[in-house]
Design a protein around this motif. Structure first.
Motif, PDB file in Angstrom:
ATOM      1  N   MET A  29       0.856  -1.190   0.000  1.00  0.00           N
ATOM      2  CA  MET A  29       0.000   0.000   0.000  1.00  0.00           C
ATOM      3  C   MET A  29       0.891   1.238   0.000  1.00  0.00           C
ATOM      4  SD  MET A  29      -2.760   1.030   2.963  1.00  0.00           S
ATOM      5  CE  MET A  29      -3.686  -0.494   2.689  1.00  0.00           C
ATOM      6  N   SER A  30       0.461   2.287  -0.676  1.00  0.00           N
ATOM      7  CA  SER A  30       1.235   3.519  -0.688  1.00  0.00           C
ATOM      8  C   SER A  30       1.252   4.143   0.702  1.00  0.00           C
ATOM      9  CB  SER A  30       0.656   4.508  -1.704  1.00  0.00           C
ATOM     10  OG  SER A  30      -0.603   4.991  -1.266  1.00  0.00           O
ATOM     11  N   CYS A  31       2.277   4.935   0.977  1.00  0.00           N
ATOM     12  CA  CYS A  31       2.398   5.572   2.286  1.00  0.00           C
ATOM     13  C   CYS A  31       1.237   6.527   2.553  1.00  0.00           C
ATOM     14  CB  CYS A  31       3.724   6.322   2.377  1.00  0.00           C
ATOM     15  SG  CYS A  31       5.187   5.247   2.371  1.00  0.00           S
ATOM     16  N   ALA A  32       0.805   7.262   1.535  1.00  0.00           N
ATOM     17  CA  ALA A  32      -0.308   8.199   1.708  1.00  0.00           C
ATOM     18  C   ALA A  32      -1.598   7.464   2.042  1.00  0.00           C
ATOM     19  CB  ALA A  32      -0.476   9.040   0.446  1.00  0.00           C
ATOM     20  N   GLU A  33      -1.841   6.379   1.358  1.00  0.00           N
ATOM     21  CA  GLU A  33      -3.057   5.603   1.619  1.00  0.00           C
ATOM     22  C   GLU A  33      -3.015   4.987   3.015  1.00  0.00           C
ATOM     23  OE1 GLU A  33      -5.790   2.330  -0.809  1.00  0.00           O
ATOM     24  OE2 GLU A  33      -3.656   2.516  -1.247  1.00  0.00           O
TER      25      GLU A  33
END
Length: 404
Positions: A247-251
């Motif tokens: 998962m992306s860090c922002a998500e």
């Protein structure tokens, strides 16, 4: 070695020719035998055969020898599959991770401000007080296991020039955008970056990591052997049964604000109430007590870091406050409706109107008193608000009835 193979093959060929019990004679027996005939076609001298009651046993002498190429290659591949993991920050969480990493056969180094030499000796971990000595061991992976608040200072204090240029840096913080940005700013472009968040800790992962989530984002990982190294590190968690979530860090931060931060907030709010176990605990109440214990067991710095370094945390805190205010208004609105029906016999339209006005005014006054009261315990504010509401309602109704 080749001569041994040829001798074994010759014995097998003779056995296939019909004499399975044929044995090669020794040099002495060959010299004393005069009855052997020579072959005029091949020129070979056939050795005499001895009859034996035992069956022929063929042994492969070159199998599983330590100098064999295959065994040497297998040993080399085994060594290449193991990582040298350096953990910076050997507190509770660093020790928690090191136990599983050592268990899987990887070499673990540790560096921390406190002296953990004795503990590391027991765990099979190499401890280094001096950070320069730690970096000169050239770990394949540098795992930062520090608090959120100290991460930047610790990272900037590392002598990066003493590490291999392709070192993989990994964090295990509860927020992800912050370490991602920090790593990209501080680390040289040749270093790989992997952001991870084990969604468990020493308490929740004490027995097993099976089905516990590990969130990760390959922020900057090279190809070839560097990608294979990153995958071998992730396999440490896979082999323990973790549920791997890329998962992306922002998500991650968006989801964590509405789950982890809210969980810690509610747990610490309940902790302020100093809840105690009772003889009539329900399962739900036991769950709340466990929540308080788990959240209060973490340092306040961790909770503050979840708030300070996650841009979504402030919005979630505001939403929590609005939800609590709405719930209070709903409770007091219901309370005054019940009081109006149970305590008073309202017969006229004028009285109905007066009661409705009083109920609304009392609800607003009680809510304002709870929201704006300072230096008063929550239970006292609620009790005082309810008493004021009831007295206001009673006096208003009595006044309305007196005018009739």
């Amino acid at each position: 070695m080749e001569a041994v193979r040829l001798q074994g093959a010759r014995v097998l060929r003779d056995a296939q020719g019909g004499d399975a019990r044929a044995l090669l004679g020794s040099r002495g027996s060959s010299s004393s035998s005069s009855s052997s005939s020579s072959s005029s076609t091949s020129g070979r001298v056939r050795l005499p055969l001895r009859r034996s009651k035992s069956r022929l046993s063929v042994v492969a002498l070159d199998a599983a020898q330590p100098f064999d190429y295959e065994s040497r290659r297998m040993e080399q591949m085994h060594k290449e599959s193991k990582l040298k993991v350096g953990i910076v920050g050997f507190g509770n969480f660093g020790q928690f991770l090191a136990q599983r990493i050592v268990k899987q056969g990887h070499a673990v180094l540790a560096h921390s401000r406190s002296d953990y030499s004795s503990l590391c000796d027991e765990m099979g971990v190499s401890f280094f007080r001096d950070v320069d000595d730690f970096c000169e061991e050239h770990p394949d992976v540098v795992l930062l296991s520090t608090s959120i608040l100290s991460t930047e200072a610790v990272l900037r204090s590392l002598p990066l020039q003493r590490l291999k240029r392709s070192t993989l840096f990994v964090d295990v913080l509860s927020v992800k955008e912050f370490p991602k940005t920090l790593f990209q700013q501080v680390l040289p472009a040749e270093f790989d970056i992997l952001c991870t968040h084990p969604m468990f800790g020493p308490e929740s992962g004490r027995g097993s990591w099976n089905s516990l989530p590990l969130v990760y984002d390959k922020v900057r990982v090279g190809s070839g052997v560097r990608d294979e190294r990153c995958q071998r590190f992730l396999e440490i968690f896979e082999r323990e049964g973790c549920r791997m979530v890329e998962m992306s860090c922002a998500e991650h931060d968006r989801f964590a604000a509405s789950s982890q931060f809210i969980t810690h907030t509610v747990g610490r709010m309940l902790g302020k109430l100093e809840l105690e176990s009772t003889p009539i605990n329900t399962k739900g109440y036991e769950t709340l007590l466990d929540l308080v214990q788990n959240t209060q067991g973490d340092s306040f710095d961790l909770y503050y870091g979840l708030f300070m370094y996650n841009i979504n945390a402030t919005e979630e805190l505001e939403r929590l406050e609005l939800a609590f205010d709405a719930l209070k208004k709903q409770l007091f609105g219901k309370l005054h409706n019940v009081l109006r029906k149970q305590l008073f016999d309202v017969g006229s339209a004028a009285t109905n109107h007066a009661v409705a006005v009083a109920s609304t005014a009392a609800t607003v006054a009680a809510s304002d008193k709870i929201s704006n009261g300072s230096g008063v315990a929550a239970s006292e504010k609620i009790s005082n608000g309810s008493a004021v509401s009831q007295l206001t309602l009673v006096s208003t109704v009595e006044e309305a009835q007196g005018h009739q």
